[in-house]
Design a protein around this motif. Sequence first.
Motif, PDB file in Angstrom:
ATOM      1  N   MET A 191      25.166 -15.538  65.112  1.00 20.62           N
ATOM      2  CA  MET A 191      24.263 -16.623  65.437  1.00 20.62           C
ATOM      3  C   MET A 191      23.549 -16.376  66.765  1.00 20.62           C
ATOM      4  O   MET A 191      22.457 -16.865  66.990  1.00 20.62           O
ATOM      5  CB  MET A 191      25.034 -17.935  65.512  1.00 20.62           C
ATOM      6  CG  MET A 191      24.162 -19.155  65.704  1.00 20.62           C
ATOM      7  SD  MET A 191      25.091 -20.675  65.499  1.00 20.62           S
ATOM      8  CE  MET A 191      25.257 -20.696  63.715  1.00 20.62           C
ATOM      9  N   ALA A 192      24.190 -15.579  67.622  1.00 21.42           N
ATOM     10  CA  ALA A 192      23.620 -15.321  68.942  1.00 21.42           C
ATOM     11  C   ALA A 192      24.143 -13.998  69.481  1.00 21.42           C
ATOM     12  O   ALA A 192      25.075 -13.424  68.929  1.00 21.42           O
ATOM     13  CB  ALA A 192      23.982 -16.452  69.897  1.00 21.42           C
ATOM     14  N   VAL A 193      23.509 -13.557  70.562  1.00 26.67           N
ATOM     15  CA  VAL A 193      23.892 -12.314  71.231  1.00 26.67           C
ATOM     16  C   VAL A 193      23.955 -12.578  72.723  1.00 26.67           C
ATOM     17  O   VAL A 193      23.064 -13.223  73.279  1.00 26.67           O
ATOM     18  CB  VAL A 193      22.860 -11.197  70.941  1.00 26.67           C
ATOM     19  CG1 VAL A 193      23.118  -9.980  71.789  1.00 26.67           C
ATOM     20  CG2 VAL A 193      22.864 -10.842  69.469  1.00 26.67           C
ATOM     21  N   SER A 194      25.018 -12.089  73.363  1.00 29.16           N
ATOM     22  CA  SER A 194      25.072 -12.150  74.829  1.00 29.16           C
ATOM     23  C   SER A 194      24.846 -10.740  75.350  1.00 29.16           C
ATOM     24  O   SER A 194      25.346  -9.780  74.778  1.00 29.16           O
ATOM     25  CB  SER A 194      26.420 -12.688  75.317  1.00 29.16           C
ATOM     26  OG  SER A 194      27.455 -11.786  75.035  1.00 29.16           O
ATOM     27  N   THR A 195      24.056 -10.644  76.414  1.00 26.77           N
ATOM     28  CA  THR A 195      23.749  -9.326  76.963  1.00 26.77           C
ATOM     29  C   THR A 195      23.501  -9.413  78.469  1.00 26.77           C
ATOM     30  O   THR A 195      22.965 -10.413  78.950  1.00 26.77           O
ATOM     31  CB  THR A 195      22.531  -8.686  76.264  1.00 26.77           C
ATOM     32  OG1 THR A 195      22.293  -7.399  76.836  1.00 26.77           O
ATOM     33  CG2 THR A 195      21.299  -9.542  76.362  1.00 26.77           C
ATOM     34  N   THR A 196      23.898  -8.367  79.168  1.00 27.35           N
ATOM     35  CA  THR A 196      23.595  -8.276  80.595  1.00 27.35           C
ATOM     36  C   THR A 196      22.272  -7.567  80.821  1.00 27.35           C
ATOM     37  O   THR A 196      21.791  -7.472  81.938  1.00 27.35           O
ATOM     38  CB  THR A 196      24.708  -7.501  81.349  1.00 27.35           C
ATOM     39  OG1 THR A 196      24.820  -6.204  80.771  1.00 27.35           O
ATOM     40  CG2 THR A 196      26.032  -8.235  81.277  1.00 27.35           C
ATOM     41  N   LYS A 197      21.677  -7.068  79.748  1.00 23.12           N
ATOM     42  CA  LYS A 197      20.406  -6.351  79.845  1.00 23.12           C
ATOM     43  C   LYS A 197      19.281  -7.361  80.065  1.00 23.12           C
ATOM     44  O   LYS A 197      18.822  -8.035  79.139  1.00 23.12           O
ATOM     45  CB  LYS A 197      20.190  -5.543  78.560  1.00 23.12           C
ATOM     46  CG  LYS A 197      19.063  -4.580  78.624  1.00 23.12           C
ATOM     47  CD  LYS A 197      19.587  -3.182  78.539  1.00 23.12           C
ATOM     48  CE  LYS A 197      18.414  -2.229  78.566  1.00 23.12           C
ATOM     49  NZ  LYS A 197      18.784  -0.958  79.028  1.00 23.12           N
ATOM     50  N   LYS A 198      18.836  -7.439  81.290  1.00 23.03           N
ATOM     51  CA  LYS A 198      17.848  -8.455  81.689  1.00 23.03           C
ATOM     52  C   LYS A 198      16.546  -8.347  80.904  1.00 23.03           C
ATOM     53  O   LYS A 198      15.899  -9.352  80.641  1.00 23.03           O
ATOM     54  CB  LYS A 198      17.579  -8.346  83.196  1.00 23.03           C
ATOM     55  CG  LYS A 198      18.780  -8.679  84.045  1.00 23.03           C
ATOM     56  CD  LYS A 198      18.553  -8.286  85.490  1.00 23.03           C
ATOM     57  CE  LYS A 198      19.804  -8.354  86.318  1.00 23.03           C
ATOM     58  NZ  LYS A 198      20.819  -7.393  85.973  1.00 23.03           N
TER      59      LYS A 198
END
Length: 183
Positions: A173-180
């Motif tokens: 449903m979603a993605v978390s990323t540190t890639k700004k």
Amino acid sequence: MRELLECNPIIGAIKDDEDLEKVINSDCNVVFLLNGDILTLKEKVNKLKLNNKSVFVHLDMIGGISSNPVIVKYLKNEFHIDGIITTKISLVKKALEENINVVQRIFLLDSISLQTSMENIRRVKPSAIEIMPGVITKAVKRLHKEFPDLPIICGGLIDDKQEIIDVLKYGAMAVSTTKKELW
């Protein structure tokens, strides 16, 4: 090690005694032994070797074996294994000192674990690495099918838009990323 894997790209990973019999009757010539204990290990290795299998023992998963590096030399001399698998740097180093093939298993959870793994690989230079998990979209698909009402969020190692599209396509449903750049 490279030649062994080029000639045998499918490795039989044995998780129980039933798998042992199946791998013996298979075309797999390289076997990762992932179960057992110090009391049954020699019998399993001998059985596989008698059936012309190259045997790599996953030291972290065999009961009764400590992470003391002396176990590597013992298994080489007494069991005539072809190699070991481990996540432990001290065992990787000892295997290389003993001229034993060593597969360093790494778990890639996020960009930090990737960076740490790359630093360790540069430092100890194993014979090969095994990356876990091998396929994340498959896991997303299975989890979504099993738990259709539970939101799934994928995080870790998401570097580009296509990877986001892929995991969303398989049920996340979603993605978390540190890639700004992806925010």
